[in-house]
Design an enzyme around this catalytic site. Structure first.
Site, PDB file in Angstrom:
ATOM      1  N   ARG A  30      46.441  42.570  37.878  1.00 15.93           N
ATOM      2  CA  ARG A  30      45.012  42.460  37.598  1.00 15.93           C
ATOM      3  C   ARG A  30      44.461  43.837  37.240  1.00 15.93           C
ATOM      4  O   ARG A  30      45.116  44.854  37.426  1.00 15.93           O
ATOM      5  CB  ARG A  30      44.241  41.866  38.774  1.00 15.93           C
ATOM      6  CG  ARG A  30      44.269  42.688  40.032  1.00 15.93           C
ATOM      7  CD  ARG A  30      43.482  42.015  41.153  1.00 15.93           C
ATOM      8  NE  ARG A  30      44.167  40.848  41.658  1.00 15.93           N
ATOM      9  CZ  ARG A  30      43.743  39.603  41.452  1.00 15.93           C
ATOM     10  NH1 ARG A  30      42.665  39.356  40.756  1.00 15.93           N
ATOM     11  NH2 ARG A  30      44.430  38.580  41.960  1.00 15.93           N
ATOM     12  N   GLY A  31      43.249  43.870  36.721  1.00 18.21           N
ATOM     13  CA  GLY A  31      42.530  45.113  36.484  1.00 18.21           C
ATOM     14  C   GLY A  31      43.228  46.058  35.521  1.00 18.21           C
ATOM     15  O   GLY A  31      43.812  45.645  34.514  1.00 18.21           O
ATOM     16  N   ALA A  96      49.892  52.094  39.832  1.00 23.44           N
ATOM     17  CA  ALA A  96      48.469  51.787  39.719  1.00 23.44           C
ATOM     18  C   ALA A  96      47.930  50.991  40.895  1.00 23.44           C
ATOM     19  O   ALA A  96      46.758  50.598  40.882  1.00 23.44           O
ATOM     20  CB  ALA A  96      48.212  51.016  38.423  1.00 23.44           C
ATOM     21  N   GLY A  98      46.310  49.914  44.414  1.00 22.17           N
ATOM     22  CA  GLY A  98      45.363  50.547  45.330  1.00 22.17           C
ATOM     23  C   GLY A  98      44.097  49.739  45.539  1.00 22.17           C
ATOM     24  O   GLY A  98      43.813  48.788  44.816  1.00 22.17           O
ATOM     25  N   TYR A 160      40.201  57.558  50.777  1.00 23.62           N
ATOM     26  CA  TYR A 160      40.529  57.294  49.375  1.00 23.62           C
ATOM     27  C   TYR A 160      40.578  58.602  48.592  1.00 23.62           C
ATOM     28  O   TYR A 160      41.532  58.852  47.830  1.00 23.62           O
ATOM     29  CB  TYR A 160      39.483  56.353  48.784  1.00 23.62           C
ATOM     30  CG  TYR A 160      39.712  55.965  47.346  1.00 23.62           C
ATOM     31  CD1 TYR A 160      40.585  54.934  47.015  1.00 23.62           C
ATOM     32  CD2 TYR A 160      39.033  56.614  46.315  1.00 23.62           C
ATOM     33  CE1 TYR A 160      40.792  54.561  45.692  1.00 23.62           C
ATOM     34  CE2 TYR A 160      39.227  56.250  44.987  1.00 23.62           C
ATOM     35  CZ  TYR A 160      40.102  55.225  44.683  1.00 23.62           C
ATOM     36  OH  TYR A 160      40.300  54.859  43.375  1.00 23.62           O
ATOM     37  N   THR A 195      36.064  47.211  36.520  1.00 25.26           N
ATOM     38  CA  THR A 195      37.086  46.420  37.197  1.00 25.26           C
ATOM     39  C   THR A 195      36.445  45.517  38.244  1.00 25.26           C
ATOM     40  O   THR A 195      35.258  45.649  38.576  1.00 25.26           O
ATOM     41  CB  THR A 195      38.110  47.324  37.891  1.00 25.26           C
ATOM     42  OG1 THR A 195      37.436  48.106  38.880  1.00 25.26           O
ATOM     43  CG2 THR A 195      38.798  48.241  36.883  1.00 25.26           C
TER      44      THR A 195
END
Length: 259
Positions: A30-31, A96, A98, A160, A195
């Site tokens: 996804r995204g 990618a 996360g 993060y 996103t």
């Protein structure tokens, strides 16, 4: 079975028994990850999408979608072995995967701190380590995902931000360690991209879209496909003399002193 042709701009070694290089995109169903997979597929790569949620939004008729948990070393090692057995060595690895959880430092639980660090930073380490022997065979390339969150201070994003800053440091170290193997390691630094995670933050009132766009010199959110273009470039021979670098894709945010 689909037939593929050699990507015209890959420039990466391919196993003799395969027609095209193989890319693995972690966090790819996804995204931005999916946008990367779709672009690489369009450019002629064979693509494996690895994620906890499979097939997610990906088309399983176009991609080999495999479930894995990147905080589990055994699961990542198993993923690498299964992909090699099924497809041969990997030429491109894209990290990618996360997510984020907002919490102020004064209130944060240790579990949140450790979970985010282990996912973002530990996950990149595990994936790079597991695929290293294959990348040696192909003189491949790796693209890790950082974030503008690792470059600027914003409330509620400490784990993060720390993890993403760590990803950039790890990228530079890996680039030096693996240069003798002709493996290139770079990172992309997405800005505010349209996103699901950004839209959820807006819906939950965690961010104000008008304020966010006001701090972006190009006055809009980026699109996943725009980040994918940067990733494809860093995997290709067009960037054959680039390693240990971070490519910022943020519409000018980090250059904006008023952000």
């Amino acid at each position: 079975m689909m037939m593929f042709t050699m990507p015209s701009e890959s420039g990466l070694k391919s196993p003799e028994n395969h027609q095209t290089p193989l890319a693995v995109v972690a966090g790819g169903t996804r995204g931005i990850g999916l946008a990367v997979g779709e672009l690489l597929f369009a450019e002629g790569w064979r693509v494996v999408l690895a994620d906890r949620d499979v097939p997610g939004e990906a088309d399983p008729d176009r991609f080999d979608c495999r479930s894995t948990d990147i905080v589990d070393t055994a699961a990542v090692d198993k993923l690498a072995a299964e992909i090699q057995a099924a497809h041969g060595p990997v030429s491109g690895l894209v990290n990618a995967a996360g997510y984020n959880r907002h919490a102020l430092v004064s209130e944060i639980d240790d579990d949140i701190w450790l979970d985010l660090l282990d996912l973002h930073l530990g996950g990149v380490l595990r994936l790079c380590r597991a695929f290293y022997p294959m990348l040696q065979d192909t003189a491949g390339a790796v693209v890790n995902f950082s974030s503008i969150g690792g470059r600027v201070g914003r409330p509620g994003r400490a784990p993060y931000a720390a993890a993403k800053a760590g990803v950039e440091a790890l990228t530079r170290t890996l680039a030096i360690e693996w240069a003798p193997d002709d493996i290139r390691i770079n990172a992309v630094v997405p800005g505010i991209i349209n996103t699901r995670m950004v839209q959820e933050n807006i819906q939950q009132g965690l961010v104000d879209p008008v304020s966010l766009k006001g701090g972006i010199p190009l006055r809009r959110f980026g699109e996943p496909a725009e980040v994918a273009e940067a990733v494809a470039f860093l995997l290709s021979r067009r960037s054959s003399y680039i390693t240990g670098q971070t490519l910022v894709v943020d519409g000018g945010v980090l250059a904006n002193g008023n952000f």
